[in-house]
Design an enzyme around this catalytic site. Structure first.
Site, PDB file in Angstrom:
ATOM      1  N   ASP A  77     -15.625  11.427 -26.001  1.00  0.00           N
ATOM      2  CA  ASP A  77     -15.061  10.852 -25.309  1.00  0.00           C
ATOM      3  C   ASP A  77     -14.726  10.689 -24.014  1.00  0.00           C
ATOM      4  OD1 ASP A  77     -14.012  12.010 -27.674  1.00  0.00           O
ATOM      5  OD2 ASP A  77     -13.649  14.274 -26.879  1.00  0.00           O
ATOM      6  N   GLY A  92     -15.120   7.863 -22.457  1.00  0.00           N
ATOM      7  CA  GLY A  92     -15.029   6.415 -22.742  1.00  0.00           C
ATOM      8  C   GLY A  92     -15.722   5.513 -22.766  1.00  0.00           C
ATOM      9  N   LYS A  93     -16.946   5.878 -23.237  1.00  0.00           N
ATOM     10  CA  LYS A  93     -17.257   5.111 -23.783  1.00  0.00           C
ATOM     11  C   LYS A  93     -16.563   3.377 -24.660  1.00  0.00           C
ATOM     12  CE  LYS A  93     -18.990   7.325 -27.007  1.00  0.00           C
ATOM     13  NZ  LYS A  93     -18.703   9.031 -26.958  1.00  0.00           N
ATOM     14  N   ALA A 111     -16.320   9.804 -35.035  1.00  0.00           N
ATOM     15  CA  ALA A 111     -15.973   8.845 -34.167  1.00  0.00           C
ATOM     16  C   ALA A 111     -14.480   7.586 -33.490  1.00  0.00           C
ATOM     17  CB  ALA A 111     -16.676   7.863 -33.442  1.00  0.00           C
ATOM     18  N   GLY A 112     -13.983   8.293 -32.815  1.00  0.00           N
ATOM     19  CA  GLY A 112     -12.444   7.837 -31.916  1.00  0.00           C
ATOM     20  C   GLY A 112     -12.734   7.188 -30.490  1.00  0.00           C
ATOM     21  N   HIS A 113     -12.559   5.431 -30.744  1.00  0.00           N
ATOM     22  CA  HIS A 113     -12.360   5.091 -29.670  1.00  0.00           C
ATOM     23  C   HIS A 113     -11.341   4.298 -28.665  1.00  0.00           C
ATOM     24  CE1 HIS A 113     -17.473   4.696 -30.466  1.00  0.00           C
ATOM     25  NE2 HIS A 113     -16.815   6.122 -30.218  1.00  0.00           N
ATOM     26  N   THR A 114     -11.007   4.856 -27.993  1.00  0.00           N
ATOM     27  CA  THR A 114      -9.973   4.598 -27.784  1.00  0.00           C
ATOM     28  C   THR A 114      -9.543   3.201 -26.596  1.00  0.00           C
ATOM     29  OG1 THR A 114      -8.717   6.902 -27.848  1.00  0.00           O
ATOM     30  CG2 THR A 114      -7.392   4.957 -26.108  1.00  0.00           C
ATOM     31  N   ARG A 172     -31.866  13.058 -49.756  1.00  0.00           N
ATOM     32  CA  ARG A 172     -32.235  11.281 -50.799  1.00  0.00           C
ATOM     33  C   ARG A 172     -31.587  11.701 -52.320  1.00  0.00           C
ATOM     34  NH1 ARG A 172     -38.207  13.275 -50.356  1.00  0.00           N
ATOM     35  NH2 ARG A 172     -37.140  15.226 -50.174  1.00  0.00           N
ATOM     36  N   GLN A 183     -20.172   9.732 -30.619  1.00  0.00           N
ATOM     37  CA  GLN A 183     -19.930  11.125 -29.808  1.00  0.00           C
ATOM     38  C   GLN A 183     -20.902  11.090 -28.499  1.00  0.00           C
ATOM     39  OE1 GLN A 183     -21.419  10.554 -33.488  1.00  0.00           O
ATOM     40  NE2 GLN A 183     -18.598  10.736 -33.428  1.00  0.00           N
ATOM     41  N   ARG A 221      -7.128  17.106 -31.710  1.00  0.00           N
ATOM     42  CA  ARG A 221      -6.676  18.596 -31.046  1.00  0.00           C
ATOM     43  C   ARG A 221      -6.873  18.613 -29.470  1.00  0.00           C
ATOM     44  NH1 ARG A 221     -12.103  20.527 -33.946  1.00  0.00           N
ATOM     45  NH2 ARG A 221     -12.900  18.204 -33.963  1.00  0.00           N
ATOM     46  N   LYS A 222      -6.487  19.469 -28.861  1.00  0.00           N
ATOM     47  CA  LYS A 222      -6.368  19.649 -27.447  1.00  0.00           C
ATOM     48  C   LYS A 222      -8.253  19.630 -27.214  1.00  0.00           C
ATOM     49  CE  LYS A 222      -4.365  22.638 -23.661  1.00  0.00           C
ATOM     50  NZ  LYS A 222      -5.017  22.094 -23.342  1.00  0.00           N
ATOM     51  N   LYS A 257     -12.908   8.254 -15.205  1.00  0.00           N
ATOM     52  CA  LYS A 257     -11.389   9.130 -14.986  1.00  0.00           C
ATOM     53  C   LYS A 257     -11.473   9.795 -14.171  1.00  0.00           C
ATOM     54  CE  LYS A 257     -10.417  10.450 -19.863  1.00  0.00           C
ATOM     55  NZ  LYS A 257      -9.818  10.445 -20.622  1.00  0.00           N
ATOM     56  N   LEU A 258     -12.009   8.934 -12.573  1.00  0.00           N
ATOM     57  CA  LEU A 258     -11.922   9.512 -11.458  1.00  0.00           C
ATOM     58  C   LEU A 258     -10.353   9.311 -10.770  1.00  0.00           C
ATOM     59  CD1 LEU A 258     -13.363   9.303  -8.334  1.00  0.00           C
ATOM     60  CD2 LEU A 258     -12.219   7.353  -7.838  1.00  0.00           C
TER      61      LEU A 258
HETATM   62  P1  IMP Z   1     -18.181  15.680 -37.116  1.00  0.00           P
HETATM   63  O1  IMP Z   1     -19.306  15.124 -36.379  1.00  0.00           O
HETATM   64  O2  IMP Z   1     -17.036  15.710 -37.369  1.00  0.00           O
HETATM   65  O3  IMP Z   1     -19.319  17.319 -37.737  1.00  0.00           O
HETATM   66  O4  IMP Z   1     -18.549  17.687 -35.820  1.00  0.00           O
HETATM   67  C1  IMP Z   1     -19.154  18.820 -35.257  1.00  0.00           C
HETATM   68  C2  IMP Z   1     -19.197  18.742 -34.129  1.00  0.00           C
HETATM   69  O5  IMP Z   1     -18.595  17.114 -33.103  1.00  0.00           O
HETATM   70  C3  IMP Z   1     -17.092  18.483 -33.098  1.00  0.00           C
HETATM   71  O6  IMP Z   1     -17.335  19.777 -32.804  1.00  0.00           O
HETATM   72  C4  IMP Z   1     -16.300  17.942 -33.609  1.00  0.00           C
HETATM   73  O7  IMP Z   1     -15.590  17.815 -32.036  1.00  0.00           O
HETATM   74  C5  IMP Z   1     -18.278  16.891 -32.594  1.00  0.00           C
HETATM   75  N1  IMP Z   1     -17.447  15.485 -32.749  1.00  0.00           N
HETATM   76  C6  IMP Z   1     -17.416  14.992 -34.124  1.00  0.00           C
HETATM   77  N2  IMP Z   1     -17.042  13.037 -33.631  1.00  0.00           N
HETATM   78  C7  IMP Z   1     -16.969  13.518 -32.055  1.00  0.00           C
HETATM   79  C8  IMP Z   1     -16.129  12.002 -31.689  1.00  0.00           C
HETATM   80  O8  IMP Z   1     -16.095  11.463 -31.624  1.00  0.00           O
HETATM   81  N3  IMP Z   1     -15.908  12.927 -29.822  1.00  0.00           N
HETATM   82  C9  IMP Z   1     -16.099  14.353 -29.461  1.00  0.00           C
HETATM   83  N4  IMP Z   1     -16.379  14.776 -30.731  1.00  0.00           N
HETATM   84  C10 IMP Z   1     -16.616  14.220 -31.927  1.00  0.00           C
END
Ligand code: IMP
Length: 434
Positions: free
Chosen positions: A14, A16-17, A40-43, A144, A226, A305-306, A333-334
């Protein structure tokens, strides 16, 4: 001149990639995802419009680039289909612009179910996963047992045979946690086979494509998911994800030759956040944490999640620079720090028991109960930095703050992000010559 750049997170994700990949994509031909999955979540915010991508590389919003999902990514096909249709709805055409490796392991429904029941079972010891089945999918890969995209497309008989074995295995395993959950083999078989026609045209030999494009001097961005401290080997184990998130993974997860990587750019916020459980030495719980959370919109883009909040941690960043063989840094995020009276930076850890100081977080076992952060406290600034594009236009306290960090880390700061939009950015070092 750089042709091939890895862009990856320096913290716990998170950072900001997505925005930085999107920004630099105008210079390249390919953007490659090489690990992780739809956890992953890339905004991305372009012209004020927000798009969140989980699997498809962030650069895809640029009409001329080709997005590649490399062999190291675990792929949920229904999620991929969902993302493709979200992009279609905002008029982003993917025709001939998205390629997937046939060596990607699949994320199936039983992975998600196991992830969720196992987290519930662990209670207060849970990892805090995203619940997307990522851990179980990578477990299958290492054991495997994975079903891979190529199996589904090119050897259906074997795919169905292995699927049956896996469904039996998962029914047995999941029943240990929750007897009411049952995976229906026939349903999952019909579902998976129905995906075949949908993805067959997307699948090609991604390694060969990248090899040939490099020979033609085309440009590639490798987009990490991540962050460094979620790496399965180098992160805050066991509170990590199930892939290698550090730079070496770019080659393993795509089959690209290691000698062909020209530059490794690490992205870090100017404070820290983490979602999920696990150690966080500089975490704060005061009113500043609330300010940073709301100004920085610190809510997970995958799970909502917060995020937990803390000060910038140079002990971790020094380690991230080493293990990623980093070339330069991008700070994001300066603007979120505007208006703070003071800003803390963790410059050392101190062992509470004997006062020993650590400047780099060690690899392996760490007794976090015996660690406290030592801070340098710098004055903040009142001016609004959002959208500033020139370093010289920053308030003098912001300049001093950034120069102080640069001096302590002894590495180039290439980019500073001053807001969510694509052009809210100070470029100090052009990474691609046009
Ligand atoms: P998993 O990757 O869903 O197994 O989660 C393992 C850990 O990685 C947890 O703490 C998640 O919140 C964190 N996590 C997985 N993907 C991301 C991401 O894209 N950003 C931030 N934390 C992540």
């Amino acid at each position: 001149m750089n042709n091939n750049i890895v862009i990856l997170g320096m913290q716990w994700g998170d950072e900001g990639k997505g925005k930085i990949v999107d920004l630099l994509t105008s210079h390249v031909n390919y953007v490659v995802r090489y690990q992780g999955g739809h956890n992953a979540g890339h905004t991305l915010v372009v012209n004020g419009k927000k798009t969140i991508l989980h699997l498809i590389p962030s650069g895809i919003l640029h009409p001329d680039i080709i997005g590649i999902i490399g062999n190291g990514v675990v792929v949920s096909i229904p999620n991929l289909i969902k993302e493709i249709s979200i992009l279609k709805n905002i008029n982003v055409s993917l025709e001939n612009r998205l390629i997937i490796s046939s060596a990607c392991s699949l994320v199936l429904d039983y992975h998600i179910k196991l992830d969720l029941v196992r987290e519930k079972f662990l209670g207060s010891n849970s990892i805090g996963t995203t619940g997307r089945g990522i851990g179980p999918a990578y477990e299958d890969k290492i054991s495997r047992r994975s079903l891979r995209i190529g199996d589904l497309l090119y050897d259906q008989e074997l795919f169905i045979f292995n699927l049956k074995n896996n469904v039996d295995y998962y029914n047995h395993l999941i029943s240990f946690y929750d007897k009411s959950i049952y995976i229906d083999f026939d349903l999952i078989k019909i579902e998976m086979i129905s995906y075949k026609d949908y993805i067959i045209d997307l699948v090609k030999d991604t390694t060969q494509i990248l090899y040939e494009s490099n020979n033609k001097k085309q440009k590639i961005i490798f987009e990490g998911a991540q962050g460094t401290f979620l790496d399965i080997d180098h992160g805050t184990y066991p509170y990590v994800t199930s892939s290698n998130t550090t730079s070496a993974s770019a080659c393993i997860g795509s089959g690209f030759g290691i000698k062909n990587i020209d530059y490794i750019l690490g992205v870090s916020k100017l404070y820290s956040t983490r979602v999920g459980n696990g150690p966080f030495v500089t975490e704060i719980f005061d009113e500043i944490s609330d300010i940073l959370c709301s100004k920085g919109n610190e809510f997970g883009s995958t799970t909502g999640r917060k995020r937990r909040i803390g000060w910038l941690d140079l002990v971790m960043l020094r380690k991230a620079i080493i293990i990623n063989s980093l070339s330069g840094l991008c700070f994001t995020k300066l603007d979120v720090l505007d208006g703070l009276k003071y800003i803390k930076i963790c410059i050392f850890y101190e062992k509470i028991s004997d006062g020993t100081r650590l400047s780099v977080i060690p690899t392996g076992y760490i007794n976090y109960n015996n660690i406290r952060p030592i801070y340098k406290i710098l004055p903040g600034w009142n001016e609004d930095t959002s959208g500033i594009k020139l370093f010289s236009s920053l308030p003098s306290n912001a300049k001093s703050y950034l120069n102080y960090i640069k001096k302590l880390l002894n590495i180039s700061i290439d980019i500073i992000s001053t807001g969510p939009d694509r052009d809210h950015v100070i470029i100090l070092n052009e990474l691609f010559s046009s």
